[in-house]
Design a protein around this motif. Structure first.
Motif, PDB file in Angstrom:
ATOM      1  N   ALA B  98     -82.097  15.156  15.818  1.00 43.87           N
ATOM      2  CA  ALA B  98     -81.355  14.230  14.966  1.00 43.87           C
ATOM      3  C   ALA B  98     -79.966  13.949  15.542  1.00 43.87           C
ATOM      4  O   ALA B  98     -79.428  12.860  15.386  1.00 43.87           O
ATOM      5  CB  ALA B  98     -81.237  14.791  13.554  1.00 43.87           C
ATOM      6  N   ASP B  99     -79.412  14.925  16.266  1.00 48.49           N
ATOM      7  CA  ASP B  99     -78.098  14.699  16.865  1.00 48.49           C
ATOM      8  C   ASP B  99     -78.117  13.562  17.873  1.00 48.49           C
ATOM      9  O   ASP B  99     -77.133  12.875  18.059  1.00 48.49           O
ATOM     10  CB  ASP B  99     -77.618  15.966  17.564  1.00 48.49           C
ATOM     11  N   ALA B 100     -79.242  13.416  18.544  1.00 46.21           N
ATOM     12  CA  ALA B 100     -79.339  12.327  19.516  1.00 46.21           C
ATOM     13  C   ALA B 100     -79.576  11.012  18.801  1.00 46.21           C
ATOM     14  O   ALA B 100     -79.097   9.966  19.217  1.00 46.21           O
ATOM     15  CB  ALA B 100     -80.474  12.601  20.493  1.00 46.21           C
ATOM     16  N   GLN B 101     -80.295  11.082  17.696  1.00 44.89           N
ATOM     17  CA  GLN B 101     -80.623   9.826  17.031  1.00 44.89           C
ATOM     18  C   GLN B 101     -79.448   9.255  16.257  1.00 44.89           C
ATOM     19  O   GLN B 101     -79.317   8.050  16.114  1.00 44.89           O
ATOM     20  CB  GLN B 101     -81.812  10.020  16.075  1.00 44.89           C
ATOM     21  N   LEU B 102     -78.586  10.132  15.739  1.00 41.35           N
ATOM     22  CA  LEU B 102     -77.506   9.652  14.886  1.00 41.35           C
ATOM     23  C   LEU B 102     -76.239   9.532  15.720  1.00 41.35           C
ATOM     24  O   LEU B 102     -75.599  10.528  16.021  1.00 41.35           O
ATOM     25  CB  LEU B 102     -77.309  10.613  13.719  1.00 41.35           C
ATOM     26  N   PHE B 103     -75.910   8.316  16.114  1.00 39.36           N
ATOM     27  CA  PHE B 103     -74.798   8.149  17.048  1.00 39.36           C
ATOM     28  C   PHE B 103     -73.666   7.342  16.446  1.00 39.36           C
ATOM     29  O   PHE B 103     -72.649   7.142  17.084  1.00 39.36           O
ATOM     30  CB  PHE B 103     -75.290   7.481  18.337  1.00 39.36           C
ATOM     31  N   SER B 104     -73.827   6.822  15.235  1.00 39.97           N
ATOM     32  CA  SER B 104     -72.789   5.975  14.664  1.00 39.97           C
ATOM     33  C   SER B 104     -71.716   6.826  13.993  1.00 39.97           C
ATOM     34  O   SER B 104     -71.956   7.977  13.667  1.00 39.97           O
ATOM     35  CB  SER B 104     -73.386   5.014  13.649  1.00 39.97           C
ATOM     36  N   PRO B 105     -70.533   6.230  13.762  1.00 36.69           N
ATOM     37  CA  PRO B 105     -69.463   7.020  13.170  1.00 36.69           C
ATOM     38  C   PRO B 105     -69.698   7.410  11.713  1.00 36.69           C
ATOM     39  O   PRO B 105     -69.218   8.458  11.287  1.00 36.69           O
ATOM     40  CB  PRO B 105     -68.228   6.145  13.301  1.00 36.69           C
ATOM     41  N   THR B 106     -70.388   6.597  10.945  1.00 35.34           N
ATOM     42  CA  THR B 106     -70.665   7.009   9.572  1.00 35.34           C
ATOM     43  C   THR B 106     -72.141   6.797   9.262  1.00 35.34           C
ATOM     44  O   THR B 106     -72.827   6.056   9.956  1.00 35.34           O
ATOM     45  CB  THR B 106     -69.886   6.176   8.527  1.00 35.34           C
ATOM     46  N   VAL B 107     -72.602   7.439   8.211  1.00 33.67           N
ATOM     47  CA  VAL B 107     -73.999   7.311   7.813  1.00 33.67           C
ATOM     48  C   VAL B 107     -74.298   5.854   7.448  1.00 33.67           C
ATOM     49  O   VAL B 107     -75.353   5.321   7.794  1.00 33.67           O
ATOM     50  CB  VAL B 107     -74.298   8.261   6.634  1.00 33.67           C
ATOM     51  N   GLU B 108     -73.354   5.197   6.777  1.00 29.13           N
ATOM     52  CA  GLU B 108     -73.591   3.811   6.392  1.00 29.13           C
ATOM     53  C   GLU B 108     -73.832   2.947   7.628  1.00 29.13           C
ATOM     54  O   GLU B 108     -74.779   2.159   7.688  1.00 29.13           O
ATOM     55  CB  GLU B 108     -72.393   3.279   5.600  1.00 29.13           C
ATOM     56  N   GLU B 109     -72.976   3.102   8.625  1.00 32.72           N
ATOM     57  CA  GLU B 109     -73.160   2.307   9.840  1.00 32.72           C
ATOM     58  C   GLU B 109     -74.444   2.665  10.555  1.00 32.72           C
ATOM     59  O   GLU B 109     -75.090   1.819  11.161  1.00 32.72           O
ATOM     60  CB  GLU B 109     -71.963   2.498  10.767  1.00 32.72           C
ATOM     61  N   GLU B 110     -74.814   3.950  10.459  1.00 31.48           N
ATOM     62  CA  GLU B 110     -76.061   4.391  11.059  1.00 31.48           C
ATOM     63  C   GLU B 110     -77.232   3.646  10.424  1.00 31.48           C
ATOM     64  O   GLU B 110     -78.123   3.154  11.101  1.00 31.48           O
ATOM     65  CB  GLU B 110     -76.195   5.896  10.813  1.00 31.48           C
ATOM     66  N   LEU B 111     -77.202   3.545   9.104  1.00 36.00           N
ATOM     67  CA  LEU B 111     -78.288   2.876   8.392  1.00 36.00           C
ATOM     68  C   LEU B 111     -78.303   1.381   8.699  1.00 36.00           C
ATOM     69  O   LEU B 111     -79.352   0.749   8.715  1.00 36.00           O
ATOM     70  CB  LEU B 111     -78.146   3.104   6.886  1.00 36.00           C
ATOM     71  N   MET B 112     -77.112   0.820   8.943  1.00 37.96           N
ATOM     72  CA  MET B 112     -77.042  -0.621   9.191  1.00 37.96           C
ATOM     73  C   MET B 112     -77.335  -0.979  10.648  1.00 37.96           C
ATOM     74  O   MET B 112     -77.546  -2.145  10.977  1.00 37.96           O
ATOM     75  CB  MET B 112     -75.647  -1.148   8.808  1.00 37.96           C
TER      76      MET B 112
END
Lengths: 644, 278
Positions: B98-112
């Motif tokens: 998951a650390d590799a998959q989640l690269f955006s600064p916030t969860v919201e931006e990650e989802l968007m």
């Protein structure tokens, strides 16, 4: 090698920034053109890696520390344009979050470490490893490139610092910013870099290249013996040669170290370089391997110190090699494990494992083990990481500064730093101090913590760079207090006042950065930079660098904990360095692996080299009030400074 | 654009070998129908992750062809923007790390991230992010940095951000590794819901428990030998001989009061003691 804010004049900062602007612009343009989808995360990882590398302070002769930079490594792996961007980004992150190097001085720091250094290194690499050549030759080329690059950067840093007394001084000819001239700065920076840091930089560059080739992350095109075992002998020969040559280089840098004409130097600014080292010996207790290096013995001591430095570098290199060899033997490369490894676990446990250790009373506490160098530096680094993450929590508190538009914060921070750096009189310093204090109280973040953090940074910079200016060897200068009469050593009033002023200035700059950065979410700060015209490739890489840095620091922290759980006693001599080598190797490996994974994750969700965000920015009246307030204070500081 | 009767994926003689390494996959062929829930089983190093990465067109096979919804896909073909957008919005990948998959600064931006990059308007992307956050119970995390979440929270965010583009096929690499029992049953529920909504799910897993709970069909890979078995999950998971050959189970000692039994252990739910016990 990092120059903090207010250590060099704002004019020098502006000139260096102006010199870097075309380099940044051009490299951003080039990167957009050939930012093949794999490279953006790789670039950010490279930048995060430079960042972490720069936190590994190498102890050098004379009580200072120096560190590898990593920009030559990036230049070789990703090209010179990427290196300019990655290293600049690393420097900016350091300036913003760790107070390491200044924000106004970003241009100057980038010029030495992110521009001159990678270009020099890249040119050297291309010259030596042109066209088809062996992996071994490439490794040697990378080593030489790293060595030359680091030394050029050190020379330029020494130059930027050393010209300060000449370019900015008061009517009496006394320095307003950095107090020592080239005759001090050049040897002070060049000796450690020629003897130690350059070698470490070279070793890191060469090993990173090998890693990247082994991981298939860079093409091995034209290599005549890809995959075969590397013969490191020529590398060691080159290293020995460099160690042997280093003292020659030192002798060539000028009128042999420590034998300056006192009178001439005293005339220059009232300070002499011998005092610099005297103060260093008495005040600043660093890793003083050869305390008498500045004695009358001159060159002999340098050769000894170069040999010692070389030995340290060789040990580090050997440790890295040893850790590589261990990694490779059991399972081969990256491929799947050998068949049969997953068989049913029918093996019998050894008999000793089935017997309990027996019950001993726990021993009484007698002597607690002190942390060794490796442990200290690793704890420091991972602690700094935790600290920067705490900053992020402060940015989520409700507060007037947190609510400002990021664009006005970026401009405001710039003005604030100019105001602090220009404060040349006590009146203007006081005005800026009041403003900065008010801001830190308004921020909602714990003000004591902010000031304490900045205080530590200030002490670090001023101990080595500014403090010695309080002492004088010159019998004609009015003494405030004579410390020793033969040889003559005194503290002068002017010296003390200079030290206090310069130190306060550095402190105010650090607090300003800390307040604004800790009250702004990182991505908003970047958006502010972007809205003000910073190139997209810069903000994208900055954004990811921050994240990768956190991941690398977390890895480092885990490795540290794992080490502690397995080392009950004191570390045997030599093991510490071996461990440091292993840490470096694992970090390189993990960095490369993670880069690849993140790239895949981005591509999988539709990224094609361009970033899209969905945010709007809005300037409110509070923003205009903030800008007007800071602008007014800055103007006042400049006026007050000019009048006195 | 796609004929509705084409299978979601069809692989034809797909092989892959890492540079200077032995073959990770050799000549794998199978089809995955729309709406199927397929469990990809195999021991460590059997090539499950490699196969998923090939199916998500993150790497090119060294031999063979992959078709998605009837269209041939490869990294080279996906250099075309339109085809890439078409494929990426239909196939989602939940990574193992998951650390590799989640690269955006916030969860919201990650989802968007996915919706924005596949061409949705910012408002629509934000609406989706918030709705997903609500149904995944991660609303309070929207403002947080993904890398600072707990392991379970990271997994939720990773699955949510893959679903944000509403893909028809969801590829999952080891979805249950490192999850606590509660999170695991949450994930299993989620997979049931997605399957009921007609999504095609391909999950690589070591967990025979997960395979038994949600799989319609199981494909077993053997190290370096390619496909070992392919069939209804129930049949594959009860074939102890097959599972032992694929290194998925081992003879395992159990303590029952003062007695201990050794028997092949599947971890796939119920097991009996009696005739296997010794």
């Amino acid at each position: 090698m990092h120059i903090p804010d207010a250590m060099i004049s704002p004019a020098t900062c502006a000139a260096a920034g102006a010199a870097m602007a075309p380099a940044w612009w051009y490299s951003a343009r080039r990167l957009r053109l050939d930012l093949d989808t794999r490279r953006a995360p790789f670039l950010a990882m490279a930048s995060a890696f430079c960042f972490v590398l720069q936190m590994f302070n190498v102890p050098v002769i004379g009580g200072t520390t120096a560190h590898p930079v990593g920009s030559v490594m990036v230049a070789i792996l990703l090209g010179p344009w990427a290196a300019i961007m990655a290293a600049s980004v690393a420097l900016l992150v350091q300036a913003l979050f760790f107070g390491d190097g200044g924000v106004l001085a970003w241009g100057a720091n980038s010029f030495t470490m992110a521009f001159a250094m990678p270009l020099m290194g890249y040119a050297a690499y291309r010259a030596i490893a042109a066209g088809r050549c062996s992996t071994r030759r490439r490794a040697v080329a990378a080593f030489v490139a790293g060595y030359l690059g680091a030394n050029l950067a050190a020379l330029l840093t020494a130059t930027v610092l050393g010209i300060q007394p000449a370019v900015s001084h008061d009517a009496a000819g006394r320095a307003l910013y950095f107090p020592f001239d080239l005759r001090v700065t050049v040897p002070a920076l060049m000796i450690p870099h020629l003897a130690v840091v350059g070698l470490v930089e070279g070793a890191i560059t060469a090993f990173a290249l090998r890693f990247a080739q082994a991981g298939g992350l860079v093409g091995d095109e034209g290599s005549t013996d890809a995959g075969s075992r590397v013969n490191l002998k020529p590398g060691w020969v080159a290293l020995a040669l460099l160690v042997a040559l280093a003292p020659l280089g030192l002798l060539a840098t000028g009128e042999a170290w420590g034998e300056w004409d006192k009178a001439t130097l005293s005339k220059m600014a009232g300070y002499t370089p011998r005092l610099y080292s005297t103060a260093e010996e008495h005040g600043w207790k660093g890793f003083n391997l050869l305390p008498d290096y500045n004695s009358e013995r001159g060159a002999g001591a340098y050769i000894a110190s170069a040999l010692l430095g070389g030995a340290v570098a060789v040990l580090l290199g050997l440790a890295i090699t040893a850790s590589l060899r261990r990694r490779r033997t059991p399972a081969g490369r990256d491929g799947p494990t050998r068949p049969g490894g997953n068989g049913p676990c029918t093996g019998k446990l050894p008999d000793w494992l089935l017997v309990d250790q027996g019950e001993d009373d726990p021993p009484m506490v007698e002597r607690r083990r002190g942390a060794d160098f490796v442990e200290r530096s690793l704890t420091g680094i991972s602690g700094a990481g935790a600290d920067s993450l705490r900053l992020e929590e402060w940015s989520r508190l409700p507060g007037p500064i947190q609510a400002l538009d990021p664009r006005s914060k970026v401009i405001g921070l710039g003005l604030l730093l100019v105001g602090c750096a220009c404060a040349a009189s006590w009146a203007s310093i006081a005005a800026m101090a009041v403003l900065v204090l008010a801001l830190s109280l308004l921020s909602g973040a714990p003000p004591l913590r902010i000031w304490a953090r900045a205080g530590v940074g200030t002490a670090m910079f001023s101990a080595a760079g500014i403090l010695p200016a309080a002492f004088s060897l010159d019998q004609h200068a009015e003494p405030l207090l004579v410390l020793v009469s033969d040889p003559y050593l005194s503290i002068t009033a002017h010296g003390l006042s200079y030290v206090a002023l310069a130190t306060t200035r550095v402190l105010l700059c650090l607090v300003s950065v800390s307040v604004v950065v800790s009250c702004t979410r990182w991505q908003l700060l970047l958006r502010g930079l972007g809205a003000l015209g910073a190139p997209r490739s810069l903000t994208v890489v900055l954004e990811m660098t921050y994240r990768y840095t956190a991941v690398i620091l977390a890895t480092l922290h885990e490795m540290l904990i794992a080490r502690r759980s397995r080392t009950p006693g004191a570390t045997p001599p030599g093991k510490g360095r071996q461990y440091l080598g292993a840490v470096a190797a694992v970090l390189i490996w993990k960095s490369l692996k993670l880069t690849d994974d993140i790239h895949s994750a981005m591509v999988s969700r539709g990224w094609r080299g361009e970033f899209v965000t969905g945010d709007r920015l809005l300037l409110a009246p509070a923003d205009w009030a903030w800008l007007a307030g800071i602008g007014g204070a800055t103007a006042a500081s400049m006026l007050l400074g000019a009048r006195t | 654009m796609t004929a509705p009767n084409e299978p979601a994926f069809s692989l034809d003689g797909v092989s892959y070998a890492y540079a200077q390494g032995p073959a990770a996959l050799s000549r794998v062929s199978f089809e995955i129908g729309r709406g199927e829930t397929v469990m990809l089983l195999g021991a460590n190093g059997a090539g499950k992750s490699t196969l998923l990465r090939l199916m998500d067109v993150l790497m090119a096979p060294t031999a063979g062809h992959i078709r998605a919804f009837g269209r041939e896909v490869s990294p080279d073909l996906l250099r075309d923007t339109a085809l890439s957008r078409w494929f990426r919005s239909r196939v989602g990948f939940v990574f193992q790390d998951a650390d590799a998959q989640l690269f955006s600064p916030t969860v919201e931006e990650e989802l968007m991230f996915g919706p924005l990059h596949l061409g949705l308007a910012a408002d629509e992307a934000r609406r989706r992010a918030h709705e997903l956050a609500a149904s995944f119970d991660i609303e309070r995390l929207l403002d947080r940095a993904p890398f600072r979440l707990s392991g379970g929270e990271k997994r939720r965010v990773a699955l949510a951000c893959t679903l944000a583009v509403n893909p028809g096929v969801i590829l999952m690499d080891e979805p249950t590794t490192g999850l606590d029992p509660k999170s695991e049953s949450w994930l299993i529920d989620m997979m049931h819901q997605l399957a009921a909504a007609g999504k095609t799910i391909v999950a690589a897993t070591h967990s025979l428990h997960l395979a038994a709970e949600v799989g319609d069909r199981a494909i077993v890979l053997g190290s370096g030998i390619g496909l070992v078995a392919d069939g209804p999950a129930r049949a594959v998971l009860t074939d102890l001989d097959l599972l032992e050959r694929a290194n998925l189970i081992h003879t395992h000692t159990h303590a029952h009061d003062d007695d201990s039994h050794a028997h092949p252990h599947t971890h796939a739910g119920v097991h009996t003691h009696g005739e296997d016990g010794s």
